[in-house]
Design a protein around this motif. Structure first.
Motif, PDB file in Angstrom:
ATOM      1  N   LYS A   5     -25.140 -34.062 -17.714  1.00 13.85           N
ATOM      2  CA  LYS A   5     -25.446 -35.080 -16.689  1.00 13.85           C
ATOM      3  C   LYS A   5     -24.369 -35.113 -15.617  1.00 13.85           C
ATOM      4  O   LYS A   5     -24.675 -35.147 -14.424  1.00 13.85           O
ATOM      5  N   SER A   6     -23.107 -35.128 -16.075  1.00 12.94           N
ATOM      6  CA  SER A   6     -22.038 -35.235 -15.071  1.00 12.94           C
ATOM      7  C   SER A   6     -21.907 -33.947 -14.266  1.00 12.94           C
ATOM      8  O   SER A   6     -21.580 -33.991 -13.086  1.00 12.94           O
ATOM      9  N   PHE A   7     -22.190 -32.804 -14.885  1.00 16.38           N
ATOM     10  CA  PHE A   7     -22.130 -31.533 -14.149  1.00 16.38           C
ATOM     11  C   PHE A   7     -23.159 -31.545 -13.018  1.00 16.38           C
ATOM     12  O   PHE A   7     -22.853 -31.192 -11.883  1.00 16.38           O
ATOM     13  N   GLN A   8     -24.369 -31.971 -13.356  1.00 13.76           N
ATOM     14  CA  GLN A   8     -25.419 -32.027 -12.337  1.00 13.76           C
ATOM     15  C   GLN A   8     -25.025 -32.953 -11.190  1.00 13.76           C
ATOM     16  O   GLN A   8     -25.100 -32.595 -10.020  1.00 13.76           O
ATOM     17  N   ALA A   9     -24.583 -34.172 -11.562  1.00  9.50           N
ATOM     18  CA  ALA A   9     -24.247 -35.175 -10.546  1.00  9.50           C
ATOM     19  C   ALA A   9     -23.094 -34.722  -9.666  1.00  9.50           C
ATOM     20  O   ALA A   9     -23.158 -34.854  -8.435  1.00  9.50           O
TER      21      ALA A   9
ATOM     22  N   ALA B 199     -32.020 -39.173 -13.521  1.00  9.33           N
ATOM     23  CA  ALA B 199     -33.318 -38.476 -13.483  1.00  9.33           C
ATOM     24  C   ALA B 199     -33.515 -37.826 -12.114  1.00  9.33           C
ATOM     25  O   ALA B 199     -33.961 -36.678 -12.007  1.00  9.33           O
ATOM     26  N   LYS B 200     -33.127 -38.586 -11.081  1.00  2.00           N
ATOM     27  CA  LYS B 200     -33.249 -38.078  -9.703  1.00  2.00           C
ATOM     28  C   LYS B 200     -32.271 -36.907  -9.518  1.00  2.00           C
ATOM     29  O   LYS B 200     -32.600 -35.914  -8.877  1.00  2.00           O
ATOM     30  N   ASN B 201     -31.068 -37.058 -10.108  1.00  4.53           N
ATOM     31  CA  ASN B 201     -30.049 -36.002 -10.021  1.00  4.53           C
ATOM     32  C   ASN B 201     -30.581 -34.682 -10.561  1.00  4.53           C
ATOM     33  O   ASN B 201     -30.323 -33.632  -9.990  1.00  4.53           O
TER      34      ASN B 201
ATOM     35  N   LEU C  46     -21.287 -35.460 -26.280  1.00  9.53           N
ATOM     36  CA  LEU C  46     -20.442 -34.945 -25.197  1.00  9.53           C
ATOM     37  C   LEU C  46     -21.177 -33.901 -24.360  1.00  9.53           C
ATOM     38  O   LEU C  46     -21.069 -33.891 -23.134  1.00  9.53           O
ATOM     39  N   LEU C  47     -21.956 -33.066 -25.036  1.00  5.61           N
ATOM     40  CA  LEU C  47     -22.701 -32.021 -24.332  1.00  5.61           C
ATOM     41  C   LEU C  47     -23.773 -32.639 -23.430  1.00  5.61           C
ATOM     42  O   LEU C  47     -23.967 -32.203 -22.284  1.00  5.61           O
TER      43      LEU C  47
END
Lengths: 182, 124
Positions: A173-177, A103-105, A167-168
């Motif tokens: 999430k992983s793209f942002q992080a 959420a913070k990410n 997956l999307l």
């Protein structure tokens, strides 16, 4: 229109004009490569896979059903070839798991994008995509770069609808992080 | 579409997709190799099939001659099949083995890209 051109060139190739196949190589090599590299994370492997996919597509062109788009059919071959290659050769794959509060990410990511410098950060996007898990990077690219709807992603990857959605979600999430971390 | 979704789209719109791959010639060359390989396989498949068929036919004839008692008839002075048949079988077997071996060697040669590139002729 691209679809009409595809059909014209398919007819030419099937009637024996091998040079007509150059059109497909010119049109689809870059997206095919982009898909392959998101799975394999390795330039030369991705290039080999795309070349093999083109040769396979040429050999199996008579089995192509015209009710689907050529791009969808071809990208499916690329994905299958790349996944086969990945299973065979699991060398040096640098994949990073993201850390921290998602959420913070999201808040930090949105702030970062507001000050995003396009010229300096082109390499950063490439780095982030390389660090992502193969299937997540693939789905993300198909959705945002290829502008493919979920149904088309299902056809290209062979994953189920719910699997694509999961997956999307994970890919976002992983793209942002990873964008924040790198 | 939420803000995050828009932002990811915005970031990825700057992703470099111009890779300058230039794989057109390599793909067409690969297709040419595949065509050559296919034609060669077809040609030798035919030879092997013919050899096997001929051997089978001769085998059946041999069997029928023995079954109906035509074999080694003391009155027959035309042909001594005891002498000729085994050599015909042998010859057929050699044809089949030769074709199979030649096909294998040719396909190995074809898979060597350097030799294939040297032999490559542009299509049409």
């Amino acid at each position: 229109m691209k679809l009409d051109e595809d059909v014209i060139h398919i007819r030419k190739v099937l009637s024996g004009d091998t040079n007509a196949f150059r059109y497909f190589v010119r049109t689809y090599q870059e997206m095919g490569y982009s898909i392959a590299v998101s799975i394999l994370k390795h330039e030369s492997d991705a290039k080999d896979v795309v070349q093999n996919a083109f040769i396979r597509a040429y050999k199996c062109l008579h089995t192509f059903k015209r009710d689907a788009k050529f791009s969808t059919w071809f990208y499916r071959i690329v994905v299958n070839e790349a996944l086969k290659h990945l299973r065979r050769d699991k060398k040096n794959k640098e994949i990073t798991n993201f850390k921290g509060d998602t959420a913070k990410n999201t808040v930090v990511f949105n702030e970062m994008v507001a000050h995003f410098d396009h010229n300096d950060d082109k390499a950063k996007i490439d780095r982030v995509l390389r660090l992502m898990k193969p299937k997540e990077a693939l789905v993300l690219k198909l959705h945002y770069l290829h502008e493919a709807p979920i149904v088309e992603i299902e056809k290209i990857t062979g994953f189920t609808k719910s699997n694509v959605k999961v997956l999307l979600h994970r890919a976002r999430k992983s793209f942002q992080a990873l964008f924040i971390q790198t | 579409m939420d803000t995050t979704d828009k932002n990811i789209r915005k970031v990825l719109s700057h992703y470099e997709t111009n890779f300058e791959l230039g794989m057109e010639e390599e793909v067409i060359r690969g297709i040419g190799r595949q065509k050559g390989y296919g034609a060669l396989r077809f040609r030798f498949k035919g030879k092997v099939k013919f050899g096997i068929l001929l051997t089978t036919v001769l085998g059946i004839v041999h069997f029928l001659l023995i079954y109906f008692g035509c074999w080694g008839n003391p009155n027959s002075k035309d042909l001594d099949l005891h002498t000729y048949l085994p050599s015909i079988y042998g010859a057929m077997l050699i044809v089949v083995l030769y074709a199979m071996l030649f096909f294998k060697l040719e396909s190995l040669k074809k898979s060597d890209s350097q030799i294939s590139k040297a032999k490559y002729k542009p299509l049409n």
